[in-house]
Design an enzyme around this catalytic site. Structure first.
Site, PDB file in Angstrom:
ATOM      1  CE  LYS A 197      -9.051  -4.723  -2.779  1.00 62.73           C
ATOM      2  NZ  LYS A 197      -8.625  -6.183  -2.375  1.00 62.73           N
ATOM      3  CE  LYS A 227       6.228   1.966 -10.064  1.00 64.57           C
ATOM      4  NZ  LYS A 227       5.422   2.778  -9.400  1.00 64.57           N
ATOM      5  CE  LYS A 277       6.074  -1.154  -0.239  1.00 66.46           C
ATOM      6  NZ  LYS A 277       6.148  -0.064   0.901  1.00 66.46           N
TER       7      LYS A 277
END
Length: 327
Positions: A111, A193, A196
């Protein structure tokens, strides 16, 4: 006896990768050890959340935990914000953490690299909350993936620092790899990978996807132009991912599947993989639907919070006594 702790954020529906890679095997831990499974909703608010979505996602995650086989008579399932000691111990951990350590944590660094973006203070200081989650229950084992190694090491450092200053109180938790977990990859980028948070809806199978959507997503899964079905992660990542999914859902070995599909096309493999996924998720989805709108789910979470608070309160008393915070 080992003490197992696991926390999952209620940020979107769990994926097939979450299930086969970890959560399916959580059921084994409750048979052998003392275990705590926490829905870490206070971690979720390090970024803005819609309150209704956060409440709904919290209930949904709890229902999925139970649907995959967690037994509230054998384990403690609870919501983080319903046990005030998590925030209390997090403050204590912040007082012994160093700013330099927090600035080196991966999520903050990512960030901070975007200079034009304002960073919430919680994103810098949430690692001590994660440490508190584990240390409150004196966890010895934390089943997480390799991407969480930095957090486990940070937690061990804080526990050691506390013990050195105030006396031996906390065990040093260690990472525990899933017993036979599968690393399930994205259906669209099979070198990454399954996640979600992937914006590509076709990349991820979620545990509550309809049978129609599961079939559609697997039919669209990326493969290659070779049209030979064999397990080769380096040269055939898409096909290898399909074989891994099919193997873990059906119980058949990779070698069996390679023989079974010798001379067959990718279309056959995709449809059969979809059927295997649908079959393994059918009872999970049925149990989820039984729970999600019932008072039984609330009762289980209420009782879980009581059980968790009983343990957490003892730990906090010990911490405060050791630090001179109690009269």
């Amino acid at each position: 006896m080992a003490v197992v702790f696991s926390g999952v954020q209620p940020s979107g529906t769990l994926t097939l990768g979450n299930y086969l890679g970890a959560i399916k095997h959580f059921v084994d831990y409750q048979e052998e050890e003392q275990s705590f499974f926490c829905i870490v909703n206070q971690h979720a608010i390090t970024v803005p959340q819609d309150p209704k979505e956060l409440r709904d996602n919290t209930r949904s995650l709890a229902a999925l935990y139970l649907a995959v086989g967690l037994d509230p008579q054998k384990t403690t399932l609870f919501v983080q914000s319903e046990v005030a000691e998590h925030a209390q111990l997090a403050w204590v951990m912040q007082t012994i953490a160093y700013v330099g350590e927090l600035e080196r944590m991966t999520q903050y660094k990512e960030k901070a690299a975007n200079k034009g973006e304002s960073i919430p203070a919680g994103l810098l200081t949430y690692p001590p909350l994660m440490a508190a989650d584990m240390l409150l229950y004196k966890a010895t084992d934390v089943p997480v993936g390799e991407d969480q190694r930095q957090h486990i090491e940070f937690t061990r450092d804080l526990a050691q620092r506390f013990n050195h200053r105030y006396g031996e109180l906390f065990p040093l938790p260690k990472m525990r790899a899933p017993k036979v977990g599968a690393r399930i990859m994205s259906l669209q980028e099979p070198t990454k990978k399954m996640s979600k948070s992937d914006p590509n809806q076709n990349a991820t199978i979620r545990l509550l996807d309809s049978e129609k959507d599961i079939l559609k997503k697997l039919k669209r899964a990326q493969t290659d132009s070779d049209n030979t079905i064999r397990f080769d992660k380096e040269n055939k990542p898409g096909v290898s991912n399909l074989l891994a999914i099919y193997s873990h859902c059906s119980g058949k070995s990779i070698e069996e599947l390679e023989q079974e599909y010798d001379g067959k096309g990718y279309g056959n493999l995709k449809v059969d993989t979809a059927e295997a996924v649908i079959e393994i998720l059918r009872p999970v989805q049925a149990r989820y639907q039984e729970l999600i709108s019932t008072s039984e789910l609330d009762r289980i979470l209420d009782e879980g919070a009581v059980k968790a608070r009983e343990v957490a309160a003892v730990t906090m008393r010990e911490v405060e006594q050791a630090m001179g915070l109690k009269r």
